[in-house]
Design an enzyme around this catalytic site. Structure first.
Site: not given
Length: 319
Positions: A28, A196, A278
């Site tokens: 970000g 991905k 994750e």
């Protein structure tokens, strides 16, 4: 004083966007920094140490052809999304629903929320929280970045976005491209997200367990074969789920170790720092979809279980 790279542009005042980056880590921060350099109003919403460094010195962006401090706003509060035309959601996939709930009371009518995250279902999860009144579009991110310290983002390679088609995504893509972010609109973002995901499933868990970069781990005994098994399982689940994955996925997987030999996976970085990874939204997602579709995925299941085991040792005492 920063050395401004060539090619930086300033949009006309009527085209200037207000952009909020929710969960502004290295990814970000990188995109937010480029957009701020191009003249857009950017606020980075992140952790206190990161925010404090940016408030004091600006964001340091270290990239090819540019290494300097970029002045922009930063905040620790989700309310900083107020008035934003575009919100880049960059939180970990484990925090998707919580972040969406935090920004919901502050979103401007008509704001576009772009999910720049790993995994394939974050946009659906955000949409479920925000409801039909807010525009949400998935984005596929192809970039290698790191955060050497608070307020410091380092760019290692690539930097493209693929955004789902939506009423406002075309204008966002145009402005991003003008800011030096190659951006494509696609009607098959789900397939691109899966492409991905397959790459992440092949590399992330092994990199995390071995704590090795891509170029080294692929040379390990049996690793290439194991990665091929992971890819085959992912493709079988995608096919059963009706997903059309574009391009040559096997070639893309092989190419990662060549193009980013020194890169550690985000999962490896999380494990090394004792943070939750994750993995549930990478190999774990394939395990869940495989079970739902009756597609066996034993290698993905083993990698998911091993990373969960490594994570469970956080804070435990070594005998």
């Amino acid at each position: 004083m920063p050395t401004e790279p060539s090619g930086a542009t300033t949009p006309a005042q009527s085209q200037r966007l207000k952009i909020a980056v929710m969960g502004a880590g290295s990814v970000g921060g990188y995109f937010g920094g480029l957009l701020a350099r191009a003249g857009h109003g950017v606020v980075l919403i992140g952790r206190p140490a990161h925010v404090q460094a940016i408030e004091q010195h600006g964001l340091r962006l270290e990239a090819r052809g540019f290494d300097g401090h970029i002045p922009l706003q930063a905040s620790t509060e989700a309310s900083a999304v107020q008035g934003a035309d575009v919100v880049l959601l960059c939180v970990k996939s484990t925090d998707t629903e919580a972040a969406a709930a935090q920004i919901l009371p502050h979103l401007a009518p008509g704001a576009l929320v772009l999910t720049l995250q790993n995994g394939v279902d974050n946009d659906e999860r955000v949409r479920a929280v925000l409801g039909p009144a807010h525009e949400v579009a998935a984005a596929v991110v192809y970039v290698a970045t790191s955060m050497p310290g608070p307020g410091h983002v380092k760019h290692h390679g690539r930097g493209e976005l693929v955004i789902a088609s939506s009423p406002r995504s075309a204008e966002a893509a145009r402005q991003f491209a003008a800011a030096g972010i190659p951006t494509e609109i696609s009607d098959n973002v789900r397939g691109a997200l899966w492409a991905k995901l397959v790459v992440n499933c092949a590399y992330n868990a092994i990199s995390a367990i071995a704590q090795l970069p891509y170029g080294v781990l692929v040379q390990g005994a049996g690793v290439a074969d194991a990665m091929r098994d992971v890819v085959a399982e992912c493709l079988a689940v995608a096919k059963a789920d009706g997903v059309q994955i574009p391009g040559d996925v096997e070639a893309a997987v092989r190419g990662i170790a060549q193009s980013m030999p020194g890169q550690y996976s985000s999962t490896a970085q999380d494990v090394a720092r004792g943070k939750p990874s994750e993995i549930d939204h990478l190999n774990g997602y394939v395990v869940r979809r495989g079970a739902a579709l009756a597609v066996p995925v034993p290698v993905n299941r083993a990698l998911w279980a091993l990373v969960k085991l490594v994570e469970s040792r956080r804070g435990s005492h070594t005998p």
